[in-house]
Design a protein around this motif. Structure first.
Motif, PDB file in Angstrom:
ATOM      1  N   GLY A 275       1.767  -5.041   1.380  1.00 22.76           N
ATOM      2  CA  GLY A 275       1.201  -6.017   2.305  1.00 22.76           C
ATOM      3  C   GLY A 275       0.129  -6.858   1.643  1.00 22.76           C
ATOM      4  N   ALA A 276      -0.717  -6.230   0.829  1.00 26.81           N
ATOM      5  CA  ALA A 276      -1.769  -6.966   0.126  1.00 26.81           C
ATOM      6  C   ALA A 276      -1.170  -7.974  -0.851  1.00 26.81           C
ATOM      7  CB  ALA A 276      -2.668  -5.982  -0.623  1.00 26.81           C
ATOM      8  N   ALA A 287       1.845 -10.936   7.885  1.00 25.86           N
ATOM      9  CA  ALA A 287       1.641 -10.386   9.223  1.00 25.86           C
ATOM     10  C   ALA A 287       2.931 -10.391  10.039  1.00 25.86           C
ATOM     11  CB  ALA A 287       0.562 -11.189   9.952  1.00 25.86           C
ATOM     12  N   LEU A 288       3.679 -11.483   9.972  1.00 26.99           N
ATOM     13  CA  LEU A 288       4.919 -11.594  10.753  1.00 26.99           C
ATOM     14  C   LEU A 288       5.964 -10.593  10.279  1.00 26.99           C
ATOM     15  CD1 LEU A 288       5.152 -15.493  11.017  1.00 26.99           C
ATOM     16  CD2 LEU A 288       4.414 -13.883  12.790  1.00 26.99           C
ATOM     17  N   LEU A 289       6.093 -10.435   8.971  1.00 30.11           N
ATOM     18  CA  LEU A 289       7.044  -9.456   8.431  1.00 30.11           C
ATOM     19  C   LEU A 289       6.666  -8.037   8.841  1.00 30.11           C
ATOM     20  CD1 LEU A 289       7.785 -10.739   4.796  1.00 30.11           C
ATOM     21  CD2 LEU A 289       9.394 -10.590   6.713  1.00 30.11           C
ATOM     22  N   ALA A 290       5.364  -7.731   8.783  1.00 25.42           N
ATOM     23  CA  ALA A 290       4.906  -6.390   9.133  1.00 25.42           C
ATOM     24  C   ALA A 290       5.224  -6.061  10.592  1.00 25.42           C
ATOM     25  CB  ALA A 290       3.407  -6.260   8.871  1.00 25.42           C
ATOM     26  N   ASN A 323       1.395  -0.472   8.228  1.00 25.86           N
ATOM     27  CA  ASN A 323       0.180  -0.510   7.424  1.00 25.86           C
ATOM     28  C   ASN A 323       0.094  -1.773   6.568  1.00 25.86           C
ATOM     29  OD1 ASN A 323      -2.109   1.162   7.280  1.00 25.86           O
ATOM     30  ND2 ASN A 323      -1.652   1.696   5.165  1.00 25.86           N
ATOM     31  N   ALA A 324       1.227  -2.451   6.351  1.00 32.04           N
ATOM     32  CA  ALA A 324       1.190  -3.733   5.648  1.00 32.04           C
ATOM     33  C   ALA A 324       0.448  -4.781   6.462  1.00 32.04           C
ATOM     34  CB  ALA A 324       2.616  -4.209   5.363  1.00 32.04           C
ATOM     35  N   LEU A 325       0.293  -4.517   7.752  1.00 31.48           N
ATOM     36  CA  LEU A 325      -0.435  -5.441   8.625  1.00 31.48           C
ATOM     37  C   LEU A 325      -1.930  -5.421   8.360  1.00 31.48           C
ATOM     38  CD1 LEU A 325      -0.208  -7.357  11.114  1.00 31.48           C
ATOM     39  CD2 LEU A 325      -0.461  -5.325  12.561  1.00 31.48           C
TER      40      LEU A 325
END
Length: 411
Positions: A275-276, A287-290, A323-325
């Motif tokens: 995510g980072a 954010a959208l993918l997460a 958690n990627a969010l």
């Protein structure tokens, strides 16, 4: 009147760590690992904790509630009261309070007093995470903020992977009080690390609590926090009851339950780092993918309940997507918070704990209505979808406001 513009100082401003950036980032990551362990440890040692205090598991759960309440209240309260302190000064004070709370937990003789101690221990939690993320971002160039924030917040995932299981082992062999003593000692080690390795930034003695509170009224900040409070909830709807699912539905051997928990921890760690990486390329896409991805893999959860290997994959993907969010929302708050950087970053972790309570409560309601463990996946997917809708609303409001996004580094 507040605006929705991204306000940030000059992109060339960076703070230099006195003994190198690597040492400083490692110190902050170790700190989030220790504090994360302090939060998650009790979930694994709850039976021993309950037995030693003469409580039922349900009664012992109030200690978890007390800690979460401390997080929700402490994040805004401590940040506002410490508005005129430097970030390094505030980190040091928060670590002192964290150590004190853990030592107080082992000294209290009755369940009620232990709950008070756990409440005190939770007070510095949100601010510690939020300020650590801000300090990490201040030491790197603009294009690597997501990487720095993700690296520091990965300590939370590592705490579920290593810290919580180790605490369970310590509690089972030496008692839960010894586990908290070790966590308190590690907190003091973190204090020494912050004292030596974290840059001494200049405090804003003219800042005021009212200024922090006023600045937090930014619409984009509020919508980002609402995304966190809802969007993270689905993960906890599943995680809270995962052991029960594995024992009562999937029927895996006892040793595999721990394996699933370790895989969950690896998923959280992978999500924070991936995510980072995406945040540094496109924050909104991250954010959208997460949120969309987490809704999909949660929908698969009830379908895979009776297939151990397939469920194992899903148990990795659910926390990975959710958690990627974290890095995305933490970084977005930096962009919009203006003069309330510290308060916004801290409130993100209050929102995370609200999501914890929301997800666990939703799971309880679904199970109480005899909808079965598969309903946890559907309920979690609904929360992720609602978080996605809130985030899309935030993007729409920003676009319709006609404001120009001005991206710069955070001082």
């Amino acid at each position: 009147m507040t605006t929705d513009t991204m306000t940030a100082p000059d992109a060339t401003i960076q703070i230099s760590a006195p003994h190198g950036r690597t040492a400083a980032l490692l110190t902050l990551t170790f700190g989030t690992f220790v504090v994360g362990t302090g939060e998650f440890a009790i979930m694994g040692m709850l039976p021993e904790f309950a037995h030693s205090l003469g409580l039922s598991p349900a009664e012992a759960g109030y200690a978890i509630t007390a800690y979460a309440l401390g997080v929700v209240i402490g994040a805004p309260l401590i940040t506002i009261l410490g508005a005129r302190l430097s970030r390094r000064e505030l980190l040091l004070l928060l670590l002192i309070l964290f150590c004190f709370g853990n030592l107080l937990s082992i000294a209290m003789p009755t369940p009620g007093l232990v709950e008070v101690a756990r409440f005190i221990t939770g007070l510095p939690h949100g601010a510690l995470f939020g300020i650590s993320a801000l300090v990490a971002a201040s030491m790197v160039e603009r294009s690597r903020r997501g990487w720095a924030v993700g690296r520091v917040l990965s300590g939370i995932a590592i705490s579920t992977l290593i810290g919580a299981p180790f605490s369970t082992f310590a509690a089972n062999h030496f008692g839960w009080r010894m586990a908290y003593l070790i966590i308190g000692i590690l907190g003091f080690v973190t204090f020494l690390g912050v004292w030596r390795y974290i840059p001494a930034d200049t405090p804003n003695r003219k800042n005021s609590p009212l200024r922090e509170v006023t600045a937090i009224g930014n619409t984009q900040v509020l919508l980002t926090l609402l995304t966190a409070a809802i969007g993270f909830g689905g993960m906890f709807a599943i995680y809270t009851y995962l052991t029960s699912v594995l024992q009562n539905v999937t029927h895996v051997p006892e040793w595999q339950v721990m394996l699933f928990m370790v895989i969950w921890g690896f998923g959280m760690l992978a999500g924070a780092n991936i995510g980072a990486w995406i945040v540094d390329r496109n924050l909104d896409i991250a954010a959208l993918l997460a949120l969309a991805g987490s809704a999909v893999v949660m929908m698969a959860f009830p379908i895979l309940l009776h297939n151990g290997p397939a469920l194992m994959v899903d148990v990795f993907l659910v926390p990975a997507f959710v958690n990627a969010l974290g890095p995305a929302l933490q970084t977005r708050l930096m962009d919009f918070a203006g003069d309330a950087q510290t308060l916004a970053a801290s409130l993100n972790h209050s929102a995370f704990n609200i999501a914890n309570a929301l997800g666990a409560s939703l799971g309880s309601v679904l199970l109480a209505h005899q909808l079965g463990y598969g309903s946890l996946g559907f309920g979690g997917a609904i929360l992720s979808a609602c978080g996605l809708l809130v985030y899309l609303l935030a993007m729409l409001v920003l676009r319709r406001s006609g404001q120009i996004e001005t991206r710069g580094a955070i001082d």
